[in-house]
Design an enzyme around this catalytic site. Structure first.
Site, PDB file in Angstrom:
ATOM      1  N   LYS A   1      66.166  41.994  38.825  1.00 19.30           N
ATOM      2  CA  LYS A   1      65.936  43.444  38.792  1.00 19.30           C
ATOM      3  C   LYS A   1      67.094  44.081  38.037  1.00 19.30           C
ATOM      4  CE  LYS A   1      65.143  47.392  41.861  1.00 19.30           C
ATOM      5  NZ  LYS A   1      65.047  47.815  43.272  1.00 19.30           N
TER       6      LYS A   1
ATOM      7  N   TYR B   1      51.009  50.565  37.985  1.00 20.06           N
ATOM      8  CA  TYR B   1      50.391  51.839  38.384  1.00 20.06           C
ATOM      9  C   TYR B   1      49.023  52.006  37.725  1.00 20.06           C
ATOM     10  CZ  TYR B   1      54.954  52.617  40.332  1.00 20.06           C
ATOM     11  OH  TYR B   1      56.089  52.461  41.076  1.00 20.06           O
TER      12      TYR B   1
ATOM     13  N   LYS C   1      61.641  42.679  36.871  1.00 24.04           N
ATOM     14  CA  LYS C   1      61.451  44.123  36.830  1.00 24.04           C
ATOM     15  C   LYS C   1      62.580  44.740  36.010  1.00 24.04           C
ATOM     16  CE  LYS C   1      61.445  47.951  40.103  1.00 24.04           C
ATOM     17  NZ  LYS C   1      61.609  48.398  41.454  1.00 24.04           N
TER      18      LYS C   1
ATOM     19  N   CYS D   1      63.495  47.588  51.299  1.00 25.08           N
ATOM     20  CA  CYS D   1      64.765  48.135  50.829  1.00 25.08           C
ATOM     21  C   CYS D   1      65.101  49.340  51.693  1.00 25.08           C
ATOM     22  CB  CYS D   1      64.720  48.536  49.357  1.00 25.08           C
ATOM     23  SG  CYS D   1      66.400  48.733  48.681  1.00 25.08           S
TER      24      CYS D   1
ATOM     25  N   GLU E   1      69.806  34.255  39.143  1.00 27.38           N
ATOM     26  CA  GLU E   1      69.293  35.014  40.298  1.00 27.38           C
ATOM     27  C   GLU E   1      67.980  34.406  40.789  1.00 27.38           C
ATOM     28  OE1 GLU E   1      70.039  37.413  42.273  1.00 27.38           O
ATOM     29  OE2 GLU E   1      71.591  38.681  41.394  1.00 27.38           O
TER      30      GLU E   1
END
Ligand SMILES: [Zn+2]
Length: 340
Positions: free
Chosen positions: A208, A326, A261, A128, A246
């Site tokens: 997203k 994470y 996401k 990105c 999508e």
């Protein structure tokens, strides 16, 4: 009284608690199991050497230069974590985001260091431009007839394709376009093929949503938009059927993996996508999902390990085989302890 007893006996022919009676039987019949191999750790990388910049909104995470990223990768590999997802934080930004495709930028630099090491980790590079543009949007801007500014879709594709080729060149196994530009997967696939990178896979950020749960990431990546928001390219969180469209488009354009996401707000989409597509499904447990658990745990309101593993299990149960989180490093340790 006799009637009631008979009725009770009939209704309780199946007693679900039998299979919950002890740890061994619960373990035997567990439907969803997490393994370190399905975990992907996001990593923020910067140029230079010996640089470690703590990220206040993502406790326990730092921006790392390539030498320290390599150390981190060795640790993750030793724990059996499946892969890394790299985000670059450049020294300079410009209106186009050309730095995303700079072969000497932090992502290619880190990829070269990691690829040379031959670690058993899948090297994934986010593609990105929002970390690289001075306005923080995911592509170059154009002025619309009514005077508003918006991201120029087709010019963005050129930068995204060039960045994907630079990352493949530097050793990425997978590139992961996240800009939500129309046609980005097709543009990247054809650029990769034209430059001899047929073997590089594409993990599409297919669904997203424009989410408030990305807050800590923008702090980590320095990518908050300077004006406006991303709702003209990221999806409305209210839309599920559009999310499936999508995914269908990205699959048709050549995506090898489909990602959703944020994860915890997309469990319905994962379940529907699992029925509909045969491609591997990934889910990104985003920075805000991590931060909510982290903040509650810091206040003593929630058990950190329990909440992390429970949410990851739910995301897997919904249909995701690949979990970007994470918590990857810690979760791999916890799973090893559980298995020991
Ligand atoms: Zn972006």
């Amino acid at each position: 009284m006799e009637l009631l007893e008979t009725k009770t006996r009939v209704e309780l022919t199946w007693r679900p608690r039998r299979l919950r009676a002890g740890a061994a039987i619960r373990d035997l019949v567990r439907e969803t199991r997490l393994t370190p191999a399905q975990l992907v750790a996001p990593l923020f990388v910067v140029s230079g050497r010996g640089r470690r910049q703590p990220i206040p909104s993502l406790a326990g995470h730092d921006r790392l230069s390539s030498d320290l990223a390599l150390e981190k990768a060795r640790t993750l590999a030793s724990l059996g974590v499946g892969g890394l997802l790299l985000f670059g934080i450049p020294e300079h930004k410009d209106p186009i985001g050309e730095g995303a495709a700079d072969p000497s930028g932090p992502v290619p630099e880190t990829l070269r260091a990691l690829a040379g090491e031959g670690l058993p980790l899948v090297l994934i590079a986010d593609v990105c431009t929002c970390e690289y543009t001075d306005h923080g949007h995911c592509g170059p801007l154009e002025v619309l007839p009514d005077g508003r500014q918006d991201v120029d879709n087709d010019r963005a594709l050129e930068v995204l394709a060039a960045a994907a080729v630079a990352y493949a060149e530097a050793g990425a196994d997978v590139v992961a376009p996240s800009a939500m530009m129309d046609g980005q997967v097709a543009a990247i696939r054809s650029a990769l093929d034209a430059s001899g990178h047929q073997r590089t896979a594409i993990m599409a950020y297919a669904s997203k949503h424009a989410s408030f749960l990305y807050g800590p990431f923008r702090d980590a990546a320095g990518s908050a938009p300077a004006f406006g928001d991303r709702r003209s390219y990221q999806m409305d969180p209210a839309n599920g059927r559009e999310a499936l469209r999508e995914m269908e488009l990205d699959a048709a354009e050549g995506a090898d993996l489909l990602m959703v996401k944020p994860a915890i707000t997309s469990l319905d989409l994962l379940a529907r996508a699992r029925e509909r597509f045969d491609l591997p499904l990934a889910a990104y447990q985003v920075s805000g999902e991590y931060a909510m658990i982290q903040a509650a745990a810091e206040r003593g309101w929630m058990d950190r390990q329990g909440a992390a593993l429970e949410t990851l299990t739910a995301i897997a149960r919904a249909g995701a085989g690949v979990l970007i989180t994470y918590f990857a490093e810690e979760a791999a340790r916890w799973l090893a302890e559980e298995g020991a």
